[in-house]
Design a protein around this motif. Structure first.
Motif, PDB file in Angstrom:
ATOM      1  N   CYS A 210       0.860  -1.187   0.000  1.00 39.77           N
ATOM      2  CA  CYS A 210       0.000   0.000   0.000  1.00 39.77           C
ATOM      3  C   CYS A 210       0.892   1.232   0.000  1.00 39.77           C
ATOM      4  O   CYS A 210       1.493   1.579   1.016  1.00 39.77           O
ATOM      5  N   LEU A 211       1.010   1.882  -1.166  1.00 39.56           N
ATOM      6  CA  LEU A 211       1.885   3.048  -1.306  1.00 39.56           C
ATOM      7  C   LEU A 211       1.084   4.253  -1.785  1.00 39.56           C
ATOM      8  O   LEU A 211       0.207   4.134  -2.647  1.00 39.56           O
ATOM      9  N   ARG A 212       1.395   5.400  -1.243  1.00 37.32           N
ATOM     10  CA  ARG A 212       0.729   6.640  -1.608  1.00 37.32           C
ATOM     11  C   ARG A 212       1.101   7.035  -3.036  1.00 37.32           C
ATOM     12  O   ARG A 212       2.206   6.769  -3.504  1.00 37.32           O
ATOM     13  N   ASP A 213       0.189   7.744  -3.712  1.00 38.72           N
ATOM     14  CA  ASP A 213       0.509   8.350  -5.001  1.00 38.72           C
ATOM     15  C   ASP A 213       0.005   9.794  -5.032  1.00 38.72           C
ATOM     16  O   ASP A 213      -0.431  10.308  -6.042  1.00 38.72           O
ATOM     17  N   ASP A 214       0.055  10.432  -3.840  1.00 37.01           N
ATOM     18  CA  ASP A 214      -0.443  11.794  -3.733  1.00 37.01           C
ATOM     19  C   ASP A 214       0.643  12.722  -3.202  1.00 37.01           C
ATOM     20  O   ASP A 214       1.821  12.371  -3.166  1.00 37.01           O
ATOM     21  N   LYS A 215       0.244  13.914  -2.747  1.00 37.36           N
ATOM     22  CA  LYS A 215       1.201  14.935  -2.326  1.00 37.36           C
ATOM     23  C   LYS A 215       1.928  14.588  -1.042  1.00 37.36           C
ATOM     24  O   LYS A 215       2.890  15.269  -0.678  1.00 37.36           O
ATOM     25  N   GLU A 216       1.503  13.540  -0.340  1.00 39.04           N
ATOM     26  CA  GLU A 216       2.189  13.147   0.888  1.00 39.04           C
ATOM     27  C   GLU A 216       3.227  12.047   0.672  1.00 39.04           C
ATOM     28  O   GLU A 216       3.880  11.613   1.610  1.00 39.04           O
ATOM     29  N   SER A 217       3.376  11.601  -0.577  1.00 42.28           N
ATOM     30  CA  SER A 217       4.312  10.504  -0.862  1.00 42.28           C
ATOM     31  C   SER A 217       5.758  10.999  -0.851  1.00 42.28           C
ATOM     32  O   SER A 217       6.072  12.065  -1.372  1.00 42.28           O
ATOM     33  N   PHE A 218       6.636  10.203  -0.256  1.00 35.53           N
ATOM     34  CA  PHE A 218       8.076  10.477  -0.295  1.00 35.53           C
ATOM     35  C   PHE A 218       8.691   9.901  -1.572  1.00 35.53           C
ATOM     36  O   PHE A 218       9.618  10.461  -2.147  1.00 35.53           O
ATOM     37  N   LEU A 219       8.157   8.765  -2.015  1.00 39.68           N
ATOM     38  CA  LEU A 219       8.673   8.101  -3.220  1.00 39.68           C
ATOM     39  C   LEU A 219       8.184   8.803  -4.483  1.00 39.68           C
ATOM     40  O   LEU A 219       7.026   9.221  -4.576  1.00 39.68           O
ATOM     41  N   LYS A 220       9.058   8.891  -5.479  1.00 39.06           N
ATOM     42  CA  LYS A 220       8.665   9.398  -6.787  1.00 39.06           C
ATOM     43  C   LYS A 220       7.936   8.287  -7.545  1.00 39.06           C
ATOM     44  O   LYS A 220       8.116   7.102  -7.241  1.00 39.06           O
ATOM     45  N   PRO A 221       7.117   8.650  -8.534  1.00 44.19           N
ATOM     46  CA  PRO A 221       6.361   7.619  -9.269  1.00 44.19           C
ATOM     47  C   PRO A 221       7.235   6.497  -9.817  1.00 44.19           C
ATOM     48  O   PRO A 221       6.883   5.318  -9.712  1.00 44.19           O
ATOM     49  N   GLU A 222       8.398   6.852 -10.380  1.00 42.20           N
ATOM     50  CA  GLU A 222       9.268   5.822 -10.944  1.00 42.20           C
ATOM     51  C   GLU A 222       9.856   4.922  -9.850  1.00 42.20           C
ATOM     52  O   GLU A 222      10.112   3.727 -10.061  1.00 42.20           O
ATOM     53  N   GLU A 223      10.060   5.479  -8.643  1.00 43.24           N
ATOM     54  CA  GLU A 223      10.568   4.683  -7.526  1.00 43.24           C
ATOM     55  C   GLU A 223       9.516   3.685  -7.044  1.00 43.24           C
ATOM     56  O   GLU A 223       9.844   2.540  -6.685  1.00 43.24           O
ATOM     57  N   ARG A 224       8.255   4.121  -7.035  1.00 45.80           N
ATOM     58  CA  ARG A 224       7.176   3.200  -6.660  1.00 45.80           C
ATOM     59  C   ARG A 224       7.086   2.034  -7.636  1.00 45.80           C
ATOM     60  O   ARG A 224       6.938   0.880  -7.236  1.00 45.80           O
ATOM     61  N   GLU A 225       7.173   2.349  -8.940  1.00 46.83           N
ATOM     62  CA  GLU A 225       7.091   1.304  -9.950  1.00 46.83           C
ATOM     63  C   GLU A 225       8.253   0.323  -9.837  1.00 46.83           C
ATOM     64  O   GLU A 225       8.077  -0.892  -9.950  1.00 46.83           O
ATOM     65  N   THR A 226       9.443   0.842  -9.605  1.00 50.74           N
ATOM     66  CA  THR A 226      10.625  -0.016  -9.462  1.00 50.74           C
ATOM     67  C   THR A 226      10.475  -0.945  -8.266  1.00 50.74           C
ATOM     68  O   THR A 226      10.781  -2.141  -8.335  1.00 50.74           O
ATOM     69  N   LEU A 227       9.992  -0.393  -7.152  1.00 47.58           N
ATOM     70  CA  LEU A 227       9.814  -1.194  -5.943  1.00 47.58           C
ATOM     71  C   LEU A 227       8.775  -2.285  -6.152  1.00 47.58           C
ATOM     72  O   LEU A 227       8.984  -3.448  -5.796  1.00 47.58           O
ATOM     73  N   LEU A 228       7.649  -1.925  -6.752  1.00 48.39           N
ATOM     74  CA  LEU A 228       6.587  -2.898  -6.976  1.00 48.39           C
ATOM     75  C   LEU A 228       7.069  -4.034  -7.873  1.00 48.39           C
ATOM     76  O   LEU A 228       6.818  -5.214  -7.600  1.00 48.39           O
ATOM     77  N   LYS A 229       7.809  -3.693  -8.930  1.00 43.83           N
ATOM     78  CA  LYS A 229       8.334  -4.714  -9.842  1.00 43.83           C
ATOM     79  C   LYS A 229       9.312  -5.643  -9.118  1.00 43.83           C
ATOM     80  O   LYS A 229       9.281  -6.870  -9.297  1.00 43.83           O
TER      81      LYS A 229
END
Length: 359
Positions: A210-229
């Motif tokens: 469960c990762l944020r994708d809003d203004k409170e997220s520390f991770l950048k979108p590409e970092e979230r995708e890398t982690l999920l993969k």
């Protein structure tokens, strides 16, 4: 409004009338709506959300549960964030000398969420003769000109109320409140959701994310995708979930929606999350959790209340390698969940602290 939406609203109204008959009298004229409470001491629980964030609904549910358990000698009236404007006058009309207003906590104090902050100020001004209790909150006023202007307004309103008790759910907020609201009584208390407790499940399987994708997220979108993969590659298809479910949640539906999510989490071998309530939901369901920081201090300092739990691991500087290592450690250690501190550990003396501050 569509016919289907009208049917849903009508159904919810009927359920509310059954569940809360004394406080949901829609047919009662405005100023007489709360006449049944004349002569009774009451707690008005307000700033209740109607949006789709289950974290905030869990706070509302926990706050009501706390009041019903710890203030059983008081009637409870729940008022939604938008309804308080139209019902304030009727509530004041039936005031008992011991009445109090409780404002639910959360992360909406400051200039990040204007509707909640402005409604809080309305409540403080509208109920100036009441004891007001701000339940555990996180504050964030940005350093922008707008944020500082909002802070100045907040200070003027908060500090002018003679009987406002404030609670901070993290140390940064506590220090901020002590600095800017210096004439108020300020307590440090954990998030109210820790007042709740769910039964633990014995069968667990898979990694949940469960990762944020809003203004409170520390991770950048590409970092979230890398982690999920990376998690998918290492542990198979990870199940993703969110605490924002994309549909309106009411007082009627909140508990069933929360139980659905808690049952889902209870079946996870490990959860990876950067949401404060993702972490707290793991705590109350006994689920091992890898905690990733958010953009501010909210998650980092919220973790402080849970730091002694062996099934909780904080990744303060999140990168894929560190997160994978933390998951591996929790699985390898078969992170059998040890009982979290009881609600008495966190909340035992809170009623007395509130009552004792009334005078």
């Amino acid at each position: 409004m569509t016919f289907q939406e009208l049917k849903i609203n009508l159904a919810e109204w009927l359920l509310l009338k059954v569940k809360y008959p004394s406080e949901y009298m829609m047919g009662t004229p405005g100023l007489k709506r709360f006449d049944q409470y004349k002569g009774k001491k009451k707690i008005i629980l307000t700033l209740i959300p109607s949006h789709d964030n289950l974290g905030d609904h869990a706070i509302a549910l926990a706050s009501r549960t706390f009041i019903e358990n710890e203030f059983a000698d008081f009637e409870v009236i729940e008022i939604g964030i938008n309804d308080i404007y139209k019902h304030a006058k009727a509530l004041r009309r039936v005031r008992h000398p011991e009445d109090m207003v409780f404002i639910i906590g959360g992360g909406n104090m400051g200039d990040l969420y204007r509707n909640e902050e402005w409604t809080r100020r309305f409540i403080i001004k509208a109920f100036k003769h009441y004891k007001i209790v701000q339940l555990p909150a996180t504050v964030h006023f940005s350093r922008t000109p707008y944020g500082q202007k909002e802070l100045k307004r907040a200070k003027k309103i908060y500090n002018s109320h003679p009987r406002l008790l404030m609670m901070a759910r993290d140390d940064t907020t506590y220090q901020f409140m002590k600095q800017h609201f210096s004439n108020k009584t300020i307590l440090k208390q954990p998030d109210m959701v820790l007042y709740l407790k769910k039964e633990q499940q014995s069968e667990r399987d898979g990694v949940f994310i469960c990762l944020r994708d809003d203004k409170e997220s520390f991770l950048k979108p590409e970092e979230r995708e890398t982690l999920l993969k990376a998690v998918n590659d290492e542990y198979g298809e990870a199940k993703t979930f969110t605490t924002t479910i994309g549909k309106r949640v009411s007082r009627v539906s909140r508990e069933s929606e929360l139980n659905k999510l808690w049952d889902q989490l209870g079946g996870a071998e490990v959860v990876v999350t950067d949401r404060l309530h993702g972490m707290i939901f793991c705590a109350i369901t006994g689920t091992p959790c890898v905690v990733i920081r958010s953009f501010d201090h909210k998650v980092l300092e919220g973790f402080h209340w849970l730091k002694d739990a062996p099934s909780m691991k904080l990744v303060e500087k999140p990168n894929t390698a560190e997160v994978l290592l933390a998951i591996e450690e929790l699985i390898k250690n078969d992170s059998s969940y040890k009982e979290m501190p009881s609600r008495d550990h966190y909340f035992k003396d809170l009623r007395q602290k509130i009552i004792g501050d009334i005078q």
